[in-house]
Enzyme design. Structure first.
Site, PDB file in Angstrom:
ATOM      1  N   ASN A 108       0.824  -1.210   0.000  1.00 60.26           N
ATOM      2  CA  ASN A 108       0.000   0.000   0.000  1.00 60.26           C
ATOM      3  C   ASN A 108       0.858   1.260   0.000  1.00 60.26           C
ATOM      4  OD1 ASN A 108      -2.108  -1.700   0.020  1.00 60.26           O
ATOM      5  ND2 ASN A 108      -2.595  -1.465   2.192  1.00 60.26           N
ATOM      6  N   HIS A 125       5.791  -0.357  -2.760  1.00 60.54           N
ATOM      7  CA  HIS A 125       5.318   0.429  -3.903  1.00 60.54           C
ATOM      8  C   HIS A 125       5.352   1.933  -3.647  1.00 60.54           C
ATOM      9  CE1 HIS A 125       2.963  -3.394  -5.277  1.00 60.54           C
ATOM     10  NE2 HIS A 125       4.254  -3.481  -5.484  1.00 60.54           N
ATOM     11  N   CYS A 156       8.803  20.579 -12.262  1.00 60.15           N
ATOM     12  CA  CYS A 156       9.861  21.044 -11.355  1.00 60.15           C
ATOM     13  C   CYS A 156      10.392  22.399 -11.846  1.00 60.15           C
ATOM     14  CB  CYS A 156      10.973  19.999 -11.324  1.00 60.15           C
ATOM     15  SG  CYS A 156      12.410  20.488 -10.371  1.00 60.15           S
TER      16      CYS A 156
HETATM   17  P1  NAD Z   1      -6.118  -5.998  -4.926  1.00 56.63           P
HETATM   18  O1  NAD Z   1      -7.118  -4.933  -5.180  1.00 56.63           O
HETATM   19  O2  NAD Z   1      -5.613  -6.787  -6.081  1.00 56.63           O
HETATM   20  O3  NAD Z   1      -6.753  -7.049  -3.890  1.00 56.63           O
HETATM   21  C1  NAD Z   1      -7.367  -6.656  -2.697  1.00 56.63           C
HETATM   22  C2  NAD Z   1      -7.667  -7.899  -1.895  1.00 56.63           C
HETATM   23  O4  NAD Z   1      -8.173  -7.520  -0.631  1.00 56.63           O
HETATM   24  C3  NAD Z   1      -8.716  -8.807  -2.549  1.00 56.63           C
HETATM   25  O5  NAD Z   1      -8.257 -10.147  -2.471  1.00 56.63           O
HETATM   26  C4  NAD Z   1      -9.970  -8.595  -1.662  1.00 56.63           C
HETATM   27  O6  NAD Z   1     -10.751  -9.768  -1.569  1.00 56.63           O
HETATM   28  C5  NAD Z   1      -9.334  -8.259  -0.332  1.00 56.63           C
HETATM   29  N1  NAD Z   1     -10.144  -7.423   0.559  1.00 56.63           N
HETATM   30  C6  NAD Z   1     -10.892  -6.330   0.236  1.00 56.63           C
HETATM   31  N2  NAD Z   1     -11.440  -5.785   1.349  1.00 56.63           N
HETATM   32  C7  NAD Z   1     -11.020  -6.554   2.389  1.00 56.63           C
HETATM   33  C8  NAD Z   1     -11.236  -6.511   3.795  1.00 56.63           C
HETATM   34  N3  NAD Z   1     -12.003  -5.563   4.374  1.00 56.63           N
HETATM   35  N4  NAD Z   1     -10.663  -7.451   4.567  1.00 56.63           N
HETATM   36  C9  NAD Z   1      -9.895  -8.439   4.026  1.00 56.63           C
HETATM   37  N5  NAD Z   1      -9.662  -8.542   2.702  1.00 56.63           N
HETATM   38  C10 NAD Z   1     -10.201  -7.602   1.881  1.00 56.63           C
HETATM   39  O7  NAD Z   1      -4.914  -5.333  -4.112  1.00 56.63           O
HETATM   40  P2  NAD Z   1      -3.411  -5.830  -3.864  1.00 56.63           P
HETATM   41  O8  NAD Z   1      -3.333  -7.306  -3.841  1.00 56.63           O
HETATM   42  O9  NAD Z   1      -2.888  -5.023  -2.732  1.00 56.63           O
HETATM   43  O10 NAD Z   1      -2.546  -5.417  -5.152  1.00 56.63           O
HETATM   44  C11 NAD Z   1      -2.796  -4.382  -5.978  1.00 56.63           C
HETATM   45  C12 NAD Z   1      -2.026  -3.078  -5.822  1.00 56.63           C
HETATM   46  O11 NAD Z   1      -2.938  -2.190  -5.285  1.00 56.63           O
HETATM   47  C13 NAD Z   1      -0.869  -2.920  -4.918  1.00 56.63           C
HETATM   48  O12 NAD Z   1       0.221  -2.726  -5.714  1.00 56.63           O
HETATM   49  C14 NAD Z   1      -1.114  -1.600  -4.151  1.00 56.63           C
HETATM   50  O13 NAD Z   1      -0.034  -0.723  -4.340  1.00 56.63           O
HETATM   51  C15 NAD Z   1      -2.278  -1.002  -4.845  1.00 56.63           C
HETATM   52  N6  NAD Z   1      -3.302  -0.288  -4.083  1.00 56.63           N
HETATM   53  C16 NAD Z   1      -3.027   0.285  -2.867  1.00 56.63           C
HETATM   54  C17 NAD Z   1      -4.042   0.932  -2.182  1.00 56.63           C
HETATM   55  C18 NAD Z   1      -3.718   1.557  -0.855  1.00 56.63           C
HETATM   56  O14 NAD Z   1      -2.610   2.053  -0.675  1.00 56.63           O
HETATM   57  N7  NAD Z   1      -4.647   1.533   0.100  1.00 56.63           N
HETATM   58  C19 NAD Z   1      -5.336   0.970  -2.694  1.00 56.63           C
HETATM   59  C20 NAD Z   1      -5.580   0.385  -3.947  1.00 56.63           C
HETATM   60  C21 NAD Z   1      -4.546  -0.249  -4.630  1.00 56.63           C
END
Ligand code: NAD
Length: 259
Positions: A108, A125, A156
């Site tokens: 994240n 990331h 910049c």
């Molecule tokens: P993804 O969206 O591919 O998967 C999210 C996973 O979380 C899914 O398997 C889903 O079932 C599960 N999920 C959703 N809500 C949940 C909850 N309340 N409790 C438990 N599980 C839950 O995301 P990923 O695997 O992290 O990979 C994708 C990319 O997303 C990463 O590279 C990340 O950098 C980026 N990302 C980050 C953020 C953030 O910083 N919050 C937000 C969106 C995407």
């Protein structure tokens, strides 16, 4: 059918296992932050249902059409600044305090583990609150981008190159030090707790396999089974990260105070 493919577990069993192992490394994905109001990528109401990632989240897209991609950045990254950590982030910080979490490796970019009090956070990331000039690497902030202090898209003033949020886009390398540390932590871990990741983004998706190969138990928390559940997970806790983590944390802390 699913029930035959993975071991559905409960928090009492997992609390005992964590205490038995004495220490864990945590890998988190976007799902740990959905209860803080930040959408993930691949769930039904996730970001990729609204946006095609090839047009908004690749380095090629940014260079091809910065106005379009910075519009997306403002919409998606802006709200991260005011988001608050949820029960899952707080439980992880508490478990680090009592010596049970060695490190949190996160995919994240939202800074919520740090806001909750976690100290040893490995960001694979990047961190969306920071930004950097793509030419001279001078540091800027998300605020600078949001307020259009350096124009839109931001440039910049020193070297006239784009100022980019400090996040890894598809097609970019991960920070060397972060991935090296994450691999070492995974190989050294006795137990890996994997929370809220679909396990589809490499190289982070390989870390649970690395840990398992080195002998770690893999505990996974997710609202639904993932590719990791089928291939690697030993204990699957199905449900929302905030609810499961606060229950798990309470059981562990009770055991510690009794013991
Ligand atoms: P993804 O969206 O591919 O998967 C999210 C996973 O979380 C899914 O398997 C889903 O079932 C599960 N999920 C959703 N809500 C949940 C909850 N309340 N409790 C438990 N599980 C839950 O995301 P990923 O695997 O992290 O990979 C994708 C990319 O997303 C990463 O590279 C990340 O950098 C980026 N990302 C980050 C953020 C953030 O910083 N919050 C937000 C969106 C995407």
């Amino acid at each position: 059918m699913w029930m035959n493919l993975f071991n559905l577990s409960d928090t009492t069993e997992v609390a005992k296992k964590i205490l038995q192992r004495g220490e864990m490394v945590v890998l988190t994905g976007a799902g740990v932050s959905t209860e803080s109001g930040i959408p993930d990528f691949r769930s039904p109401d996730g970001i990729w249902n609204k946006y095609d990632f090839t047009e908004f989240a690749t380095i090629d897209a940014l260079l091809r059409n910065p106005v379009k991609v910075f519009g997306f950045f403002k919409e998606f990254l802006g709200p991260l600044k005011s988001a608050a950590p949820n029960k899952a982030h707080k439980a992880l910080a508490r478990l680090e305090e009592v010596g049970l979490v060695k490190a949190v490796i996160t995919q994240n970019i939202d800074n919520l583990h740090q806001k909750a009090g976690s100290k040893n956070v490995i960001e694979l990331h990047g961190n969306a609150l920071n930004a950097r000039c793509m030419g001279c690497h001078k540091p800027y902030t998300l605020d600078d981008i949001e307020n259009e202090r350096y124009g839109f898209p931001p440039v910049c003033p020193d070297c006239k190159k784009l100022i980019k949020p400090d996040v890894v886009l598809f097609g970019e390398r991960l920070p060397d030090a972060a991935i090296k540390t994450a691999c070492q932590l995974s190989m050294d871990s006795k137990l890996m707790l994997v929370i809220g990741t679909s396990g589809t983004v490499a190289p982070a998706s390989g870390l649970p396999h690395l840990a398992k190969k080195a002998g770690a138990d893999i505990v996974e928390i997710n609202v639904e089974p993932t590719i990791i559940t089928k291939t690697t997970t030993d204990f699957f806790l199905q449900g929302k990260a905030g609810e499961i983590m606060s229950e798990l944390c309470e059981k562990i802390l009770n055991e510690i105070s009794v013991g």
